[in-house]
Design a protein around this motif. Sequence first.
Motif, PDB file in Angstrom:
ATOM      1  N   LYS A   1      58.415 132.115   4.223  1.00 36.50           N
ATOM      2  CA  LYS A   1      56.939 131.698   3.745  1.00 36.50           C
ATOM      3  C   LYS A   1      56.302 130.479   4.982  1.00 36.50           C
ATOM      4  O   LYS A   1      55.448 129.969   4.606  1.00 36.50           O
TER       5      LYS A   1
ATOM      6  N   PRO B   1      51.455 132.649   7.735  1.00 41.62           N
ATOM      7  CA  PRO B   1      50.653 132.731   6.394  1.00 41.62           C
ATOM      8  C   PRO B   1      49.804 131.563   6.350  1.00 41.62           C
ATOM      9  O   PRO B   1      50.364 130.395   6.634  1.00 41.62           O
ATOM     10  N   LEU B   2      48.422 131.617   6.193  1.00 43.50           N
ATOM     11  CA  LEU B   2      47.498 130.429   6.258  1.00 43.50           C
ATOM     12  C   LEU B   2      47.309 130.266   4.501  1.00 43.50           C
ATOM     13  O   LEU B   2      46.597 129.181   4.333  1.00 43.50           O
ATOM     14  N   GLY B   3      47.869 130.789   3.676  1.00 39.57           N
ATOM     15  CA  GLY B   3      47.283 130.925   2.281  1.00 39.57           C
ATOM     16  C   GLY B   3      47.926 131.866   1.573  1.00 39.57           C
ATOM     17  O   GLY B   3      48.698 132.820   2.262  1.00 39.57           O
ATOM     18  N   HIS B   4      47.503 132.085   0.266  1.00 40.10           N
ATOM     19  CA  HIS B   4      48.179 133.303  -0.515  1.00 40.10           C
ATOM     20  C   HIS B   4      47.955 134.683   0.123  1.00 40.10           C
ATOM     21  O   HIS B   4      48.962 135.337   0.106  1.00 40.10           O
ATOM     22  N   SER B   5      46.738 134.925   0.659  1.00 44.00           N
ATOM     23  CA  SER B   5      46.558 136.361   1.088  1.00 44.00           C
ATOM     24  C   SER B   5      46.026 136.462   2.705  1.00 44.00           C
ATOM     25  O   SER B   5      45.650 137.503   3.069  1.00 44.00           O
ATOM     26  N   LEU B   6      46.192 135.191   3.641  1.00 40.34           N
ATOM     27  CA  LEU B   6      45.693 135.287   4.568  1.00 40.34           C
ATOM     28  C   LEU B   6      46.838 135.040   5.492  1.00 40.34           C
ATOM     29  O   LEU B   6      47.387 134.005   5.461  1.00 40.34           O
TER      30      LEU B   6
ATOM     31  N   LEU C   1      43.532 139.866   6.217  1.00 37.52           N
ATOM     32  CA  LEU C   1      43.069 139.183   4.489  1.00 37.52           C
ATOM     33  C   LEU C   1      43.407 140.279   3.700  1.00 37.52           C
ATOM     34  O   LEU C   1      42.952 141.315   3.773  1.00 37.52           O
TER      35      LEU C   1
END
Length: 172
Positions: free
Chosen positions: A28, A69-74, A115
């Motif tokens: 992660k 990952p920069l977030g949940h979906s990015l 994304l």
Amino acid sequence: PEVEPGQLTRESVEQITLGLSYDLQWEKLAQLNVGVQQSSYNRDVDAPEGETLAIEENPVLFNITANAPLGHSLVAYGGIVRGFEESPVAPSTAINQNEAPPAAETQQIDAGLRLAVGDMAAVAGVFEIEKPFFGLDENRFFGEQGMQVNRGVELSLAGPLTESLQVVVGTV
């Protein structure tokens, strides 16, 4: 006009490449891939009006890519890749006609964002590709004349709209 074709120039290429790649994944957090490869490249050009020209190259190439990952979906991604491609044979208008210059090493650097929205994926990235440019100089000698550099932005969207319809849209 009636055209009488001349004898054909024959060209053969043999390439064998061996490589190693290491992929490191931090759960992660990020992913890193490093690779190296060794190529054995042989090219023979047999022109009817000249001798057979042979080129042998043994380049060592590499690649490094990473994403995080920069977030949940990015996801942010980036990389650099060294490549290898054939160079064109000198044309009949060159003083060194039918000469086969050495194969050219190329490089691509890219970075961007990916994304994910459901099953759809959108990508926005920037890139730079460098490779030698071959042509005639002022003395009609055919060889490497400089570097061709392509820089740009790429945008794409891909994924299923329905079970039976996929969409792939992109621009560079």
